[in-house]
Design an enzyme around this catalytic site. Structure first.
Site, PDB file in Angstrom:
ATOM      1  CD  GLU A 268     -26.694 -12.376 122.460  1.00  0.00           C
ATOM      2  OE1 GLU A 268     -26.869 -13.611 122.427  1.00  0.00           O
ATOM      3  OE2 GLU A 268     -25.597 -11.830 122.190  1.00  0.00           O
ATOM      4  CE  LYS A 327     -27.412 -16.767 118.296  1.00  0.00           C
ATOM      5  NZ  LYS A 327     -26.340 -16.534 119.293  1.00  0.00           N
ATOM      6  CB  CYS A 378     -24.778 -13.055 119.181  1.00  0.00           C
ATOM      7  SG  CYS A 378     -23.083 -13.289 119.786  1.00  0.00           S
TER       8      CYS A 378
END
Length: 505
Positions: A268, A327, A378
């Site tokens: 990430e 995301k 994440c």
């Protein structure tokens, strides 16, 4: 003697026992993996709540929750104090979040005690276990949601993990709390009836874990060769402009040694700059060089939409043309500052280093080496339903993360444990590339095949087997468990009341 245990647990001593039971709960999660501990700890809590007067029962459940959360999630202090607003802010935020999170066990026990209406059997066998799972599920979406410390995760290496591909983490949680409830009945009254209830509940749960543990999906084609790059950059240095060149050079150096792999994955925000700032001079040439060896690179990188003038936390498939996943589930204060319209810039000390990100809108699949990749970033890996949205279309799963925020704590292990559960639920290989660890190749049964150490630059290499098909959990996600819990709680509420309501005592 038989009445001594209920008398002690229902007294003020029960408050201390509840605190100790809550303090034991973290042992069930990674890295300790003592999957029997939560069953016993919850049995103790349920026994106390059942026999104690109402106020004492609620106090005991809150103390249980405080110890449970504080010892499991002390790493919140590290994240805030080291990388946010300093020591004072770290203490304040950690205490506040602990006191808030401890309300969830309190709410579950309050609901269970109320619906149990003083009937020990109904309280332990039905009301308390079902209320616990309901509150866990509500916690997964309320106020943006969190599934951290969901009891089902403790069983990833236990005999109940076979439930995951069918009923998911909450199905496992349900089995755990049902066993705990019947065990509490034995603790309070070790009579033949309660022993039979416990044996039947345990037997059915174990049989479910064994019987449901089958191959719901199938291999597709040949395994692909993968290399997961762990750059290991300290969070306090990661975004400093003077470290940008060294960061990019380390990733280039680690990657070039593994040209020839089908897929190379960076963590990430591995690129500490916006995509458009480094694409022409760095990312595009690297992608062309990798392509000559048959290698595709996926990397975490912030991306700006120039039309809407908003930024995304993204994963990019490098090449011509590039492709992006944005995301969808953002972390409050980590990736955006909530209530900005109210507080303005006041809370920026707790916010994201590059400003507020916008949320993506769909689970875009990335095509790599002929395989369709379901990507998560994440914290998204902690939400089973969100990961299932990419399936059954995805052949493989990829998760990139930057766990440097957690420091040297329990959190990286807990995060990996949740990623393993997603692989188990979906029966897909999951490739997890992190900045500081624990970078891992996880197979379709949730087992870690290869992994790297914490806080070392390393490349984890291995093979990943694409798979096709859908597990039952992918098809129906959490709906059957939630529906069953609601139905059971409704039945408990409508159950004829045969004795005085113990909730008011």
């Amino acid at each position: 003697m038989a009445e001594a245990v209920p008398r002690v647990l229902g007294s003020r001593w029960g408050l201390g026992v509840a605190l100790l039971a809550g303090a034991a709960m973290p042992l069930g999660f990674a890295p300790f993996n003592q999957w029997l501990v939560p069953v016993v700890a919850l049995a103790v809590l349920f026994a106390i709540v059942t026999v104690a007067p109402t106020r004492r029962a609620l106090g005991a459940s809150y103390l249980f929750g405080i110890a449970y959360v504080a010892l499991s999630c002390y790493w919140i202090y590290i994240s805030v104090s080291h990388y946010g607003g300093g020591v004072f802010a770290g203490v304040l935020v950690t205490m506040l979040l602990t006191l808030i999170a401890a309300l969830y066990p309190l709410l579950a026990c309050a609901l269970g005690k109320y619906l149990g209406r003083g009937n020990r059997c109904r309280t332990l066998v039905l009301a308390l276990p079902l209320a616990w799972v309901l509150i866990e599920w509500i916690r997964s979406w309320l106020f943006s949601g969190t599934t951290w410390l969901t009891v089902g995760y403790t069983q990833i290496d236990g005999p109940l993990s076979g439930i995951a591909p069918v009923f998911g983490t909450y199905g496992i949680s349900l089995a755990v709390v049902l066993i705990a409830g019947s065990l509490a009945g034995v603790v309070l009254r070790p009579a033949r009836t309660w022993l039979m209830v416990f044996v039947v509940t345990l037997g059915v749960s174990l049989l479910g874990g064994w019987g449901l543990d089958r191959s719901w999906t199938a291999p597709q084609g040949e395994p692909i060769r993968v290399a997961l790059v762990q750059g290991d950059f300290a969070q306090e240095q990661k975004w400093l402009p003077q470290h940008r060149l060294a960061t990019l050079e380390r990733y280039r150096h680690l990657t070039e040694r593994h040209f020839g792999a089908d897929l190379v994955i960076w963590p990430e925000t591995a690129v500490p700059a916006y995509y458009h700032e480094v694409s022409a001079a760095y990312l595009d040439p690297l992608a062309r060089e990798a392509a000559r060896y048959g290698t595709t690179i996926l990397t975490g990188v912030p991306v700006v939409d120039p039309v809407r003038n908003i930024a995304f936390n993204a994963v990019a498939r490098l090449g011509v043309p590039p492709a992006f996943y944005y995301k969808r589930h953002l972390v409050p204060f980590g990736e955006y500052v909530p209530f900005r319209a109210v507080f303005g810039n006041t809370l920026d000390v707790l916010g994201a280093p590059m400003g507020d990100f916008a949320a993506g809108e769909s689970s875009t699949l990335l095509l790599v080496a002929g395989q369709r990749i379901g990507v998560s970033i994440c914290y998204e890996i902690t939400f089973g339903k969100a990961i299932a949205a990419a399936l059954p279309a995805a052949d493989l799963l990829v998760n990139v993360s930057n766990d440097a925020w957690f420091g040297d704590s329990l959190a990286p292990y807990q995060h990996l444990e949740m990623a393993r559960m997603r692989a188990r639920e979906t029966q897909r290989y999951l490739l997890r590339a992190t900045n500081t660890g624990l970078t891992s190749i996880i197979d379709a049964r949730g087992r870690v095949r290869e992994h790297g150490p914490l806080f070392q630059p390393v490349v984890v290499t291995g093979q990943a087997q694409p798979r096709i098909g859908a597990t039952p959990y992918v098809i129906w996600t959490d709906y059957p468990v939630v529906a069953g819990v609601l139905f059971g709680l409704a039945g408990s509420a409508l159950w004829p009341r045969r004795r005085a309501d113990g909730f008011s005592r």
